[in-house]
Scaffold this motif. Sequence first.
Motif, PDB file in Angstrom:
ATOM      1  N   ARG A  30       0.818  -1.211   0.000  1.00  0.00           N
ATOM      2  CA  ARG A  30       0.000   0.000   0.000  1.00  0.00           C
ATOM      3  C   ARG A  30       0.852   1.262   0.000  1.00  0.00           C
ATOM      4  N   GLY A  31       1.860   1.259  -0.848  1.00  0.00           N
ATOM      5  CA  GLY A  31       2.712   2.434  -0.990  1.00  0.00           C
ATOM      6  C   GLY A  31       3.802   2.562   0.038  1.00  0.00           C
ATOM      7  N   MET A  32       3.866   1.680   1.028  1.00  0.00           N
ATOM      8  CA  MET A  32       4.895   1.741   2.055  1.00  0.00           C
ATOM      9  C   MET A  32       5.993   0.722   1.744  1.00  0.00           C
ATOM     10  N   ASP A  33       7.224   1.129   1.927  1.00  0.00           N
ATOM     11  CA  ASP A  33       8.375   0.260   1.685  1.00  0.00           C
ATOM     12  C   ASP A  33       8.961  -0.197   3.019  1.00  0.00           C
ATOM     13  N   PHE A  34       9.082  -1.516   3.172  1.00  0.00           N
ATOM     14  CA  PHE A  34       9.643  -2.116   4.378  1.00  0.00           C
ATOM     15  C   PHE A  34      10.896  -2.905   3.994  1.00  0.00           C
ATOM     16  N   SER A  35      11.756  -3.111   4.957  1.00  0.00           N
ATOM     17  CA  SER A  35      12.977  -3.891   4.740  1.00  0.00           C
ATOM     18  C   SER A  35      13.180  -4.847   5.911  1.00  0.00           C
ATOM     19  N   GLN A  36      13.949  -5.896   5.648  1.00  0.00           N
ATOM     20  CA  GLN A  36      14.295  -6.903   6.661  1.00  0.00           C
ATOM     21  C   GLN A  36      13.038  -7.434   7.367  1.00  0.00           C
ATOM     22  N   VAL A  37      12.044  -7.769   6.564  1.00  0.00           N
ATOM     23  CA  VAL A  37      10.788  -8.293   7.110  1.00  0.00           C
ATOM     24  C   VAL A  37      10.958  -9.783   7.398  1.00  0.00           C
ATOM     25  N   ALA A  38      10.552 -10.201   8.590  1.00  0.00           N
ATOM     26  CA  ALA A  38      10.675 -11.606   9.002  1.00  0.00           C
ATOM     27  C   ALA A  38       9.337 -12.086   9.552  1.00  0.00           C
ATOM     28  N   LEU A  39       8.910 -13.245   9.076  1.00  0.00           N
ATOM     29  CA  LEU A  39       7.674 -13.867   9.555  1.00  0.00           C
ATOM     30  C   LEU A  39       7.991 -15.265  10.040  1.00  0.00           C
ATOM     31  N   ASP A  40       7.573 -15.567  11.267  1.00  0.00           N
ATOM     32  CA  ASP A  40       7.745 -16.896  11.850  1.00  0.00           C
ATOM     33  C   ASP A  40       6.406 -17.265  12.482  1.00  0.00           C
ATOM     34  N   ALA A  41       5.691 -18.191  11.848  1.00  0.00           N
ATOM     35  CA  ALA A  41       4.336 -18.523  12.289  1.00  0.00           C
ATOM     36  C   ALA A  41       4.146 -20.032  12.278  1.00  0.00           C
ATOM     37  N   SER A  42       3.190 -20.478  13.083  1.00  0.00           N
ATOM     38  CA  SER A  42       2.833 -21.895  13.125  1.00  0.00           C
ATOM     39  C   SER A  42       1.320 -22.002  13.212  1.00  0.00           C
ATOM     40  N   SER A  43       0.776 -23.057  12.612  1.00  0.00           N
ATOM     41  CA  SER A  43      -0.671 -23.255  12.582  1.00  0.00           C
ATOM     42  C   SER A  43      -1.000 -24.641  13.128  1.00  0.00           C
ATOM     43  N   ARG A  44      -2.036 -24.694  13.956  1.00  0.00           N
ATOM     44  CA  ARG A  44      -2.476 -25.962  14.511  1.00  0.00           C
ATOM     45  C   ARG A  44      -3.969 -25.889  14.792  1.00  0.00           C
ATOM     46  N   GLU A  45      -4.701 -26.849  14.220  1.00  0.00           N
ATOM     47  CA  GLU A  45      -6.145 -26.977  14.448  1.00  0.00           C
ATOM     48  C   GLU A  45      -6.890 -25.680  14.153  1.00  0.00           C
ATOM     49  N   GLY A  46      -6.503 -24.985  13.077  1.00  0.00           N
ATOM     50  CA  GLY A  46      -7.229 -23.793  12.666  1.00  0.00           C
ATOM     51  C   GLY A  46      -6.803 -22.506  13.319  1.00  0.00           C
ATOM     52  N   VAL A  47      -5.749 -22.522  14.138  1.00  0.00           N
ATOM     53  CA  VAL A  47      -5.269 -21.314  14.801  1.00  0.00           C
ATOM     54  C   VAL A  47      -3.812 -21.084  14.405  1.00  0.00           C
ATOM     55  N   MET A  48      -3.542 -19.923  13.820  1.00  0.00           N
ATOM     56  CA  MET A  48      -2.175 -19.563  13.447  1.00  0.00           C
ATOM     57  C   MET A  48      -1.610 -18.600  14.486  1.00  0.00           C
ATOM     58  N   GLN A  49      -0.463 -18.951  15.035  1.00  0.00           N
ATOM     59  CA  GLN A  49       0.234 -18.114  15.997  1.00  0.00           C
ATOM     60  C   GLN A  49       1.363 -17.371  15.282  1.00  0.00           C
ATOM     61  N   LEU A  50       1.330 -16.042  15.347  1.00  0.00           N
ATOM     62  CA  LEU A  50       2.388 -15.219  14.773  1.00  0.00           C
ATOM     63  C   LEU A  50       3.419 -14.959  15.857  1.00  0.00           C
ATOM     64  N   ALA A  51       4.384 -15.872  15.962  1.00  0.00           N
ATOM     65  CA  ALA A  51       5.422 -15.697  16.970  1.00  0.00           C
ATOM     66  C   ALA A  51       6.277 -14.472  16.666  1.00  0.00           C
ATOM     67  N   ARG A  52       6.472 -14.223  15.376  1.00  0.00           N
ATOM     68  CA  ARG A  52       7.270 -13.060  14.985  1.00  0.00           C
ATOM     69  C   ARG A  52       6.795 -12.561  13.632  1.00  0.00           C
ATOM     70  N   PHE A  53       6.519 -11.284  13.573  1.00  0.00           N
ATOM     71  CA  PHE A  53       6.237 -10.604  12.323  1.00  0.00           C
ATOM     72  C   PHE A  53       6.768  -9.184  12.492  1.00  0.00           C
ATOM     73  N   SER A  54       7.967  -8.960  11.996  1.00  0.00           N
ATOM     74  CA  SER A  54       8.661  -7.705  12.275  1.00  0.00           C
ATOM     75  C   SER A  54       9.385  -7.228  11.032  1.00  0.00           C
ATOM     76  N   GLY A  55       9.804  -5.974  11.080  1.00  0.00           N
ATOM     77  CA  GLY A  55      10.544  -5.394   9.973  1.00  0.00           C
ATOM     78  C   GLY A  55      10.891  -3.950  10.247  1.00  0.00           C
ATOM     79  N   LYS A  56      11.482  -3.308   9.246  1.00  0.00           N
ATOM     80  CA  LYS A  56      11.887  -1.910   9.358  1.00  0.00           C
ATOM     81  C   LYS A  56      11.237  -1.104   8.247  1.00  0.00           C
ATOM     82  N   ALA A  57      11.003   0.166   8.540  1.00  0.00           N
ATOM     83  CA  ALA A  57      10.467   1.106   7.561  1.00  0.00           C
ATOM     84  C   ALA A  57      11.172   2.435   7.751  1.00  0.00           C
TER      85      ALA A  57
END
Length: 610
Positions: free
Chosen positions: A348-375
């Motif tokens: 949406r027009g924003m530029d991010f860098s060093q974006v990291a996503l670490d997620a796990s899903s179990r029985e229909g629930v996704m846990q976002l342990a890490r979703f980070s980055g720089k802008a």
Amino acid sequence: MRRFITTLAILLVVIVAGMMALVLLVNPNDFRAYMARQVEQRSGYTLALNGDLRWHVWPQLSILSGPMTLTAPGAQQPVVSAENMRLDVRLLPLLSHQLSVKQVMLKGAVVRLTPESDSQRPQNAPVAPGRSGSSEITQGWTFDIGELRVADSLLIWQQSNGEQINVRDVNLQLSQDSHRQAHVELSSRISRDQRELVMNLNADMDVNRYPQQLNALINQLDYQLTGADLPQEGVKGQAKMQFSWLGDRQAFSLKEIALNANDSQLSGNVSGTLTGRPQLDIDLRAPMLNMDSLLGLADGSSDGQQAQSQRAGAAPVIAQRAEHDNSDSPLNAIDGKVKLAVDTLRWRGMDFSQVALDASSREGVMQLARFSGKAGNGSFSLPGSIDVRAAQTAVALQPEISAIDVAALLKAFSLPASLSGDLSLKGNFTGTGLTVAAFKRTWQGSAMLNLENAQIAGLNFQQMIQHAVERSNSRVKGTDNAAAKNDLQQIKGGATLDNGLLTFNELKGSSPVLNYGGQGRVNLPQQLADITFGVTVTKGWQGDDELVKRLQQTPVPLRIYGPWSALNYSLQVDQVLRQQLQDEAKKRLKDWADRNRNGDSSVQKLIKDL
């Protein structure tokens, strides 16, 4: 030279004569029962060849058949049906009473992968013993298919939820050598929901141990997806990867993935198992991931005309899908882990860098342990969870933002970019839906915020108040200094969000020339604002000392209200000036009364009234 030409002519005559004799002496219908029994013995499927079989001698010795069907045991409909089939056979094995099929070609075939075409075992049917040796009918015969061609055909695939996908214009060419090394070339197109996917595949496969193990090298996969709610040019690109399948463990892996989609790139590995509840493990890296290009969004656009101009158009109303209820969400059917590292991300027009996503899903629930980055000089962190077990997606996020450009953030969420500065925020939000529209209507939560180097576009509080005071009272005036033109502020406070109503409880702002506090609310769906400030201009006054001192200590009420496109403001300077006049009159009367203690009692009453 003449002898050589004569020898060639004699050889050609012998070949032509042999083929003519073969056509006259060997009846291809003699192979009908053999082929049907071979197919049933090897696979359990029933092959039906309707009409007479006939020879075709040029340019390849072939057997032509009329309509054919291939049906699984107990199935209501055939798996494969075609108007005609061609079998290219080898000449020498045929002379020795052997049928060696070089290539099978089907044109205009229909392949059904539906419950009606699936094999059905009768109830209480005994389990068949292991396959025995060849029957007497098949003794002395061999069966070998080196190539398979399917042209201009249709694949009908019915998913578990009952929806069907039609794969049209299927053109397949499969060949294998004596070591069971196969080469595949496939092209097809899929049309669904006003969208079309066109793809071309070129791959090499090792089927020596199939079905226990299958290895494939996808040399090239070209694709293009076009249609409703997609970019004008669609989503297109190429892919290469290594694929392996272990039948005993029902496990697969995709290695050395190299995928391009428009101007985005992905690489990495994907693996998983299909036994019980499927498991998926995704580990990908992207040098560039442009979500605006993939989704057809203009900078900071949402579902409005700006976004629509970048897309091919929405599907007609009659073709709209039923309301989404998460019943077919992959998270409800698959568990797994996702790791994604993105060097550069555009959203949406924003530029991010060093974006990291670490997620796990179990029985229909996704846990976002890490979703980070720089802008820019700032950073963000969005841990939380996504729950798709109910009909509506439930989202819980704990955002933590540090020094993010607030103007770009407001634009990304389709809000007026009326503020500029570096935003820091820490909060807790919950809601239903993952879209920007859902955030503005169905989310709740609260946050503490701090805005550095802030400016409110089109509103300079100091100049507004000074000009209003000058028009009401000639005893003071404001100074046109540099601080007034570059009024950078620091704003702190708390905010709560309740289904589209954003409430600011205690806003406190300061700059070198003013201090203020405020509270109010913003209606996100209706795009309305109503915020009241108490602004104290501490510097920049000239004139009457008493009045200047009063103005430097007294907050002036300022109300900003109305629609975003045409905000109004109300500045109540008269109240401050009226209070100043009252205080000054009261002080002078009190001084006069002190000098004339035996004076008229009505003066004392007037002082009290003031």
